[in-house]
Design a protein around this motif. Structure first.
Motif, short mmCIF file in Angstrom:
data_model
loop_
_atom_site.label_atom_id
_atom_site.label_comp_id
_atom_site.label_asym_id
_atom_site.label_seq_id
_atom_site.Cartn_x
_atom_site.Cartn_y
_atom_site.Cartn_z
N UNK A 206 7.51 -16.86 -6.32
CA UNK A 206 7.06 -17.84 -6.29
C UNK A 206 5.98 -17.60 -6.97
N UNK A 207 6.23 -16.45 -7.89
CA UNK A 207 4.54 -16.64 -8.99
C UNK A 207 3.30 -16.56 -7.54
N UNK A 208 3.61 -16.47 -6.74
CA UNK A 208 1.90 -16.74 -5.96
C UNK A 208 1.37 -15.41 -5.83
N UNK A 209 2.62 -14.01 -6.42
CA UNK A 209 1.84 -12.71 -6.32
C UNK A 209 1.58 -12.18 -7.74
N UNK A 210 1.22 -11.15 -8.40
CA UNK A 210 1.91 -10.61 -9.52
C UNK A 210 1.02 -9.34 -9.46
N UNK A 211 1.98 -8.58 -10.36
CA UNK A 211 1.64 -6.58 -9.62
C UNK A 211 1.70 -6.42 -11.84
N UNK A 212 0.64 -5.36 -11.28
CA UNK A 212 0.86 -4.70 -12.98
C UNK A 212 0.25 -3.01 -12.07
N UNK A 213 0.86 -2.06 -12.84
CA UNK A 213 1.27 -0.98 -13.33
C UNK A 213 0.47 -0.83 -14.06
N UNK A 214 -1.10 0.46 -14.21
CA UNK A 214 -1.64 0.21 -15.00
C UNK A 214 -2.25 2.51 -14.54
N UNK B 174 -9.55 7.09 -16.66
CA UNK B 174 -10.97 7.96 -16.30
C UNK B 174 -10.36 8.85 -16.01
N UNK B 175 -9.27 9.08 -14.90
CA UNK B 175 -8.80 10.57 -14.24
C UNK B 175 -6.83 10.33 -14.64
N UNK B 176 -7.21 9.30 -15.41
CA UNK B 176 -5.41 9.33 -15.58
C UNK B 176 -4.17 9.42 -15.18
N UNK B 177 -4.92 8.97 -13.69
CA UNK B 177 -4.23 8.30 -12.59
C UNK B 177 -2.96 7.15 -12.32
N UNK B 178 -2.02 7.07 -11.88
CA UNK B 178 -1.46 6.01 -12.41
C UNK B 178 -1.51 4.81 -10.54
N UNK B 179 -1.61 3.83 -10.78
CA UNK B 179 -2.04 3.08 -9.73
C UNK B 179 -1.31 1.54 -10.17
N UNK B 180 -1.31 0.68 -9.04
CA UNK B 180 -0.98 -1.04 -8.86
C UNK B 180 -1.75 -1.68 -8.52
N UNK B 181 -2.31 -3.06 -9.32
CA UNK B 181 -2.97 -3.87 -8.57
C UNK B 181 -2.81 -4.76 -8.59
N UNK B 182 -2.32 -5.82 -7.37
CA UNK B 182 -1.80 -7.16 -7.28
C UNK B 182 -3.41 -8.21 -7.83
N UNK B 183 -2.24 -9.46 -8.60
CA UNK B 183 -3.26 -10.06 -7.97
C UNK B 183 -2.96 -11.49 -7.77
N UNK B 184 -3.54 -12.41 -6.71
CA UNK B 184 -2.61 -13.13 -6.00
C UNK B 184 -3.59 -14.61 -6.06
N UNK B 185 -3.12 -15.74 -6.18
CA UNK B 185 -3.76 -16.76 -6.82
C UNK B 185 -3.21 -17.77 -5.76
N UNK C 253 -0.95 11.11 -4.58
CA UNK C 253 -1.79 9.79 -4.66
C UNK C 253 -0.51 9.03 -5.61
N UNK C 254 -0.96 10.32 -6.32
CA UNK C 254 0.85 8.89 -7.58
C UNK C 254 1.92 8.46 -6.40
N UNK C 255 2.36 9.32 -6.03
CA UNK C 255 4.01 8.93 -5.19
C UNK C 255 3.64 8.01 -4.55
N UNK C 256 2.06 7.57 -3.93
CA UNK C 256 1.60 6.45 -2.89
C UNK C 256 2.34 5.07 -3.13
N UNK C 257 1.83 5.20 -4.10
CA UNK C 257 2.30 3.64 -4.85
C UNK C 257 3.49 3.47 -5.45
N UNK C 258 4.37 4.28 -5.74
CA UNK C 258 5.89 4.19 -5.88
C UNK C 258 6.36 4.25 -4.44
#
Length: 297
Positions: free
Chosen positions: A59-67, A71-82, A120-125
């Motif tokens: 519905x567009x209220x939640x957006x996820x960004x993988x980045x 500094x550490x080179x680790x990948x993670x997911x950041x969620x934006x809620x509106x 740690x990297x696999x946790x988000x996936x």
């Protein structure tokens, strides 16, 4: 906090999804809000919460960004809620998106998290994959007693160690990994001990930790027990009792004596019963007299 009527009355969102939207909007920026953390705080099951996350994203209220953390080179997911759909531009200003959920783990978090970096990297996936996981088990999952015993072992972990509590969906997803241990010859006690050994003080995701250990920390297959040496002792041909080690023969002494008595009886040469001796008769007479005296007293 005020929620727009358009969001509160959105017909495309279930009551669970609307409640999740209100919950996420009430969290401070940067709060860790995953499917598991939200499920632990509500009465709905994990699958219902995962569907609500997906509905908000559609519905567009939640957006996820993988980045990747620079500094550490680790990948993670950041969620934006509106409180307004982020795929639409309102008449005045941009939607006020807030950052919640997971973010790439930095150096500060690395010192507290004792899980391997690969985990740690696999946790988000794993979190993203679990959102669309069904209650059905894998077609290639081991069947039979191993699968049932593995599921029971994982389900009981939470009662022994609260940090390793799993939902029903997680138990079914991880049961094939635990069943592989059973097939290799490891018992349920060894699986439990391996999963509970050297736990970190705080476990962010019990399912991720258990999955990592089941995949990467299986011990070698137990050595088979040596077969007992064959019994090479001679045995009695009549009663099949073994002779002492080093002794040879065909019939044991007990059976030989019985056979000799039977042969003598059939041949009519059985020894007669010995006549009672006078001393024996006197002793018996004295015993009877003492018994009569005792009864008459």
């Amino acid at each position: 906090m005020v929620v727009p009527n358009a969001a509160a009355r959105h017909r495309g969102l279930s009551l669970t999804a609307r409640g999740l939207l209100v919950t996420l909007l009430s969290l401070p920026d940067g709060t860790r809000a995953t499917i598991d953390t939200v499920t632990d705080q509500v009465e709905e099951g994990r699958r219902a919460v995962a569907k609500a996350f997906t509905a908000l994203e559609s519905a567009g209220y939640l957006r996820r960004e993988r980045g990747q953390d620079p500094d550490t080179g680790l990948w993670g997911t950041q969620s934006h809620i509106s409180d307004l759909p982020m795929d639409r531009i309102p008449a005045a200003g941009e939607p006020n998106a807030r950052s919640v959920g997971d973010s790439p783990k930095g150096i500060k978090n690395q010192g507290k998290n004792l899980l391997p970096v690969s985990m740690q990297q696999a946790d988000e996936a794993d979190v993203e994959e679990e959102e669309e996981a069904s209650d059905a088990t894998d077609d290639h999952a081991p069947a039979g007693a191993e699968a049932g015993q593995a599921a029971a072992t994982l389900a009981h972990l939470g009662g022994i160690e609260p940090r390793l509590k799993l939902s029903t969906t997680e138990v079914l997803r991880l049961a094939p990994l635990a069943a592989a241990w059973l097939i290799e010859g490891h018992n349920a006690a060894k699986i439990t001990a391996a999963l509970m050994a050297r736990l970190p003080e705080h476990v962010d995701s019990a399912a991720a930790l258990i999955s990592y250990r089941l995949k990467n920390q299986m011990p070698e297959r137990p050595a088979p027990k040596p077969k007992p040496l064959p019994d090479t002792r001679d045995r009695c041909e009549v009663c099949r009792a073994p002779f002492p080690l080093g002794r040879h023969g065909e019939v044991c002494a007990t059976c030989k004596a019985e056979l000799d008595r039977a042969a003598a009886f059939l041949a009519g040469t059985a020894p007669a019963e010995p006549e009672p001796v006078l001393d024996d008769l006197a002793t018996a007479r004295q015993g009877r007299e003492r018994c009569r005296a005792a009864m008459a007293a």
